[in-house]
Design an enzyme around this catalytic site. Structure first.
Site, PDB file in Angstrom:
ATOM      1  N   LYS A   1      -0.835 -47.477  -5.518  1.00  0.00           N
ATOM      2  CA  LYS A   1       0.003 -47.514  -6.400  1.00  0.00           C
ATOM      3  C   LYS A   1       1.801 -48.015  -5.854  1.00  0.00           C
ATOM      4  CE  LYS A   1       3.738 -44.600  -9.310  1.00  0.00           C
ATOM      5  NZ  LYS A   1       4.169 -43.209  -9.918  1.00  0.00           N
TER       6      LYS A   1
ATOM      7  N   GLY B   1      10.550 -37.704 -13.392  1.00  0.00           N
ATOM      8  CA  GLY B   1      10.836 -35.943 -12.829  1.00  0.00           C
ATOM      9  C   GLY B   1      11.587 -35.444 -14.216  1.00  0.00           C
TER      10      GLY B   1
ATOM     11  N   ALA C   1       5.810 -41.634 -15.167  1.00  0.00           N
ATOM     12  CA  ALA C   1       7.217 -40.779 -15.330  1.00  0.00           C
ATOM     13  C   ALA C   1       7.829 -40.816 -16.252  1.00  0.00           C
ATOM     14  CB  ALA C   1       7.973 -41.992 -14.638  1.00  0.00           C
TER      15      ALA C   1
ATOM     16  N   ASN D   1       3.382 -35.690 -13.175  1.00  0.00           N
ATOM     17  CA  ASN D   1       3.255 -34.733 -12.222  1.00  0.00           C
ATOM     18  C   ASN D   1       4.178 -33.902 -12.382  1.00  0.00           C
ATOM     19  OD1 ASN D   1       3.651 -35.324  -8.676  1.00  0.00           O
ATOM     20  ND2 ASN D   1       3.056 -33.653  -9.786  1.00  0.00           N
ATOM     21  N   THR D   2       5.202 -34.016 -12.699  1.00  0.00           N
ATOM     22  CA  THR D   2       6.410 -32.779 -12.706  1.00  0.00           C
ATOM     23  C   THR D   2       5.459 -32.256 -13.692  1.00  0.00           C
ATOM     24  OG1 THR D   2       7.967 -33.956 -11.406  1.00  0.00           O
ATOM     25  CG2 THR D   2       8.692 -31.897 -12.591  1.00  0.00           C
TER      26      THR D   2
END
Length: 258
Positions: A100, A161, A187, A209-210
């Site tokens: 990535k 995030g 994202a 992720n977040t």
């Protein structure tokens, strides 16, 4: 996810449409449990945030390489050269050449530097890397990344995030309609409904992720994200009803007895 609804990433055939990051979890055990609950087949790791010296506990120890495809990423890199050097290190350590690519252009918003990303992608593809680039939700940039040989494009839904969800669904739809490689939203996904929206638009997969690690109960959120991605994909395949400006009775009025 249905085994019959697989998708291709280069030569790989995948069944899960969720890709999960490994940052921000409280413990390695929580990381392992969240990965398992998500159903992900691909797991991404920020190379610059991992101790690669082998001198102590390592995030990589929490990832079962027999279960997951490891996707090293260049988070924290601000130039094309820096990103390229980081991935050369990953190659030297024996990691897979599926990578990535992130080249950040602004430290406050963490928006990508699209020009540098295309430059780095072009060089990495020439060197044999299989590149998944993080980029803006910009059709022209996505087409350029496809043209230089990237396996997929990874437009942002919102700043990294932020958890703001899909800010520009029209832009994503244009990208989906005009590139031939997989479109993976990367994202900005903050909760399960955001993931479902991305899939209902026709995106191939979602990376997050977040949205999981930052939840009050990350493992439970990982499961919710898995179900949302599955539900959104099924809704896309089913084809939603047309939107109408006025009511349309569920039961037809023709033939009613007066």
């Amino acid at each position: 996810m249905s085994q019959s609804d697989s998708w291709k990433l280069g030569e790989r055939t995948l069944h899960s449409r969720i890709i999960v990051g490994t940052g921000k979890y409280a413990t390695h055990d929580e990381t392992r449990d969240a990965l398992a609950a998500s159903g992900a087949e691909i797991v991404t790791v920020a190379l610059r945030r991992v101790d690669l010296t082998g001198k102590g506990p390592n995030l990589l120890d929490a990832i079962d390489r027999t279960k997951y495809i490891l996707l090293p990423n260049t988070a924290g890199c601000y130039t094309a050269d820096e990103a390229i050097r980081t991935l050369h290190l990953a190659r030297e350590l024996g990691m897979d050449e599926l990578v990535k690519l992130e080249v950040i252009g602004d430290p406050k918003t963490l928006f990508p530097d699209n020009t540098a990303t295309v430059e780095a992608a072009k060089q990495l593809v020439k060197e044999g890397f299989k590149v998944l680039p993080y980029c803006s939700d910009d059709l022209v940039t996505c087409k350029r990344l496809e043209d230089v040989g990237c396996l997929a494009v990874m437009p942002l839904a919102a700043p990294i995030g932020s958890g703001l969800g899909i800010r520009n669904p029209h832009n994503l739809r244009l990208i989906i309609e005009n590139v031939t490689v997989p479109v993976i939203v990367d994202a900005g996904v903050g909760t399960a409904s955001d993931a479902a929206v991305a899939m209902e638009l026709g995106c191939t997969a979602v990376l997050m992720n977040t949205g999981i690690a930052g939840a009050k109960h990350p493992v439970l959120m990982a499961e919710a994200m898995r179900l949302a991605v599955d539900g959104g994909r099924k809704a896309f395949r089913a084809g939603r009803m047309p939107r109408r400006d006025y009511a349309n009775a569920s039961s037809p009025s023709a033939g009613l007895i007066e």
